[in-house]
Scaffold this motif. Sequence first.
Motif, mmCIF file in Angstrom:
data_model
loop_
_atom_site.group_PDB
_atom_site.id
_atom_site.type_symbol
_atom_site.label_atom_id
_atom_site.label_comp_id
_atom_site.label_asym_id
_atom_site.label_seq_id
_atom_site.Cartn_x
_atom_site.Cartn_y
_atom_site.Cartn_z
ATOM 1 N N LEU A 245 -8.885 4.611 -3.154
ATOM 2 C CA LEU A 245 -8.133 4.171 -1.968
ATOM 3 C C LEU A 245 -8.951 4.396 -0.706
ATOM 4 O O LEU A 245 -8.948 3.559 0.209
ATOM 5 N N ALA A 246 -9.654 5.518 -0.633
ATOM 6 C CA ALA A 246 -10.481 5.804 0.533
ATOM 7 C C ALA A 246 -11.636 4.807 0.625
ATOM 8 O O ALA A 246 -12.005 4.347 1.718
ATOM 9 N N ALA A 247 -12.217 4.442 -0.537
ATOM 10 C CA ALA A 247 -13.328 3.477 -0.542
ATOM 11 C C ALA A 247 -12.856 2.097 -0.102
ATOM 12 O O ALA A 247 -13.541 1.410 0.683
ATOM 13 N N ILE A 248 -11.700 1.660 -0.597
ATOM 14 C CA ILE A 248 -11.165 0.358 -0.189
ATOM 15 C C ILE A 248 -10.872 0.348 1.307
ATOM 16 O O ILE A 248 -11.157 -0.633 2.016
ATOM 17 N N ASP B 260 -19.356 1.091 -5.798
ATOM 18 C CA ASP B 260 -19.468 1.792 -7.080
ATOM 19 C C ASP B 260 -18.173 2.528 -7.420
ATOM 20 O O ASP B 260 -17.754 2.559 -8.583
ATOM 21 N N ILE B 261 -17.550 3.150 -6.393
ATOM 22 C CA ILE B 261 -16.292 3.882 -6.609
ATOM 23 C C ILE B 261 -15.172 2.926 -6.989
ATOM 24 O O ILE B 261 -14.388 3.189 -7.903
ATOM 25 N N ILE B 262 -15.098 1.782 -6.292
ATOM 26 C CA ILE B 262 -14.014 0.815 -6.549
ATOM 27 C C ILE B 262 -14.169 0.183 -7.927
ATOM 28 O O ILE B 262 -13.162 0.015 -8.653
ATOM 29 N N VAL C 9 -5.962 -1.492 -7.002
ATOM 30 C CA VAL C 9 -5.485 -0.116 -7.115
ATOM 31 C C VAL C 9 -4.453 0.225 -6.043
ATOM 32 O O VAL C 9 -3.466 0.927 -6.314
ATOM 33 N N ALA C 10 -4.641 -0.276 -4.825
ATOM 34 C CA ALA C 10 -3.695 0.031 -3.749
ATOM 35 C C ALA C 10 -2.330 -0.592 -4.030
ATOM 36 O O ALA C 10 -1.281 0.053 -3.881
ATOM 37 N N LEU D 219 -2.669 11.333 -8.976
ATOM 38 C CA LEU D 219 -2.789 10.123 -9.780
ATOM 39 C C LEU D 219 -4.246 9.739 -10.033
ATOM 40 O O LEU D 219 -4.522 8.803 -10.799
ATOM 41 N N GLY D 220 -5.173 10.438 -9.359
ATOM 42 C CA GLY D 220 -6.590 10.164 -9.560
ATOM 43 C C GLY D 220 -7.095 8.913 -8.887
ATOM 44 O O GLY D 220 -8.093 8.311 -9.331
#
Length: 537
Positions: free
Chosen positions: A93-96, A110-112, A118-119, A87-88
């Motif tokens: 999810l890892a950053a959150i 920056d990633i979020i 998103v979660a 789903l990309g």
Amino acid sequence: MPALIAHQLAFQLDTGEWLFQHINISLNDDLTGLIGRNGVGKSVLLSLLLGKLTPTKGSVSCQGQVGHYSQQPSELLGGTQTVADFLGVSDKLAAINAVEQGRCDAQYFDIIADDWEVATRTQQVLVDLGLPDSPDVLCRDLSGGQLALLQLHKLFQSQADTLLLDEPSNHLDARGRQWLFSQLRQFAGKVLIVSHDRALLRHVAGIYHLTSLGMQYYQGNYDDFFSQHTLKENALDRQITQLKSEQKKIERQQQASKEKAQQRKAQGVRLRKSGSQPKILLDAMKNKAEQSQSAAAINQQNQLRRNQQKLSNLQQQQEAIKPRHLHLAEFGEAKKSTVLRLEGYKLPYGSKEPIDLLLMQSERCYLTGGNGCGKSTLLKGIHQQATKPATLNASSPLSSTRMSTHVMTEYLDQHFSLLNSDSTMLDCLMEYCKRLSESDARTLLAGIGFRRGSVYRQVTHLSGGEKMKLAILMVSHLPDQPLLLLDEPDNHLDIDAKLQLARALNQYRGAFILVSHDEDFAGAIQFDRQLSIYVSQ
């Protein structure tokens, strides 16, 4: 402008044979169906529309971006991608998760990129699709239906203006089908659906029907198509019957003219012998009779030739649309013995509810349940118990203390794993069914549309539906009436083939367990038992 236009498409095989010619498509309706017999060239046509293959003749033009769903086994089956990866959203999810654990590195923010929902959004997707709760589940561990839904979801969320869907409802349970129907209604672009699913085809506004003779368009949904097509078949039958009758009439006239000429000739011989008529008069009468006879014979021969040409053309049309015959093995009177007993059996995956089932010889069981509940797992467990009982122990999830089989089993999975791709159809059938003679094998293959030299076609070159029909012949023509474990055998089969299989299963004297999500197909089979498996909450 239509979203997609195909003009005078033609495709020639490496053998020199034309797969199809003069194909025209104009995608005007929101939902359009494409149907046709297995092996007629639907998947090749789709590849031409997508630009993956180059047509031998003709052209294709598309407006905007085109998305595609394939019926072929997904690459995800052998990969290590998680649902989140596909789903990309795995990086977000890892950053959150890192931020929630107190890490404040700028790279995570920056990633979020302010997508803090998103979660929640991903979790809702999992719920809507009926997938496992965790987005970290490997795609390869999903059921066929779950994997199909995941791929379709991503496609519907893409920027595509036109979708080409190749049998999108295969493997989908009732809930998945309803989700698919809803997505199709909401999609703003145009959709061309290649399908043999009558329930899905009842949602389209028009249908293209591809046969060996070309393409024909029918306005309306599948029920409208079926009504029009049935009228066409009946009219064709009447025309053929009438032409055969006319042919016999012409042949009788030819015979009568021949007999009449022989009588006149015999009469002329008698008159010459008697000398009662002048020779010059007899010669004139003979010449006139011969000219008249010759003209009549030529006229009758022309009539017969025209009749035979019309009849040949109509029979060719009839051959392209008439149903074929799928023959399962015929056995004598079956003994009422137990073939399978399940007592409090629990699946290692899917549902955790205990399963009880007693199946007798010649009985038919319909196995139902949602995607991911463990239907395929159960069939594989039964097959493993029958083929490798010595490898199981009391602590195994497939323990023989909870499951006992009393006959051999044949498991027909959704990916044709029992077929040897390098073998010919004839060799594949005869090597699997050792007692089958070549003559009988050829008769069976003729029933599914393969005659003469076509029986030497390699399995790897068959369509999905053709592979499934071959596999069904193989598992159903073994001696000793094995218990057939049929895992969605109707997937990939064209509509005529589904009807043939339903009729064949109703006549089959051995026992079988069938999994299918096609209510039209399953409704045509007379079952003795139904076993429903529910996903554990």
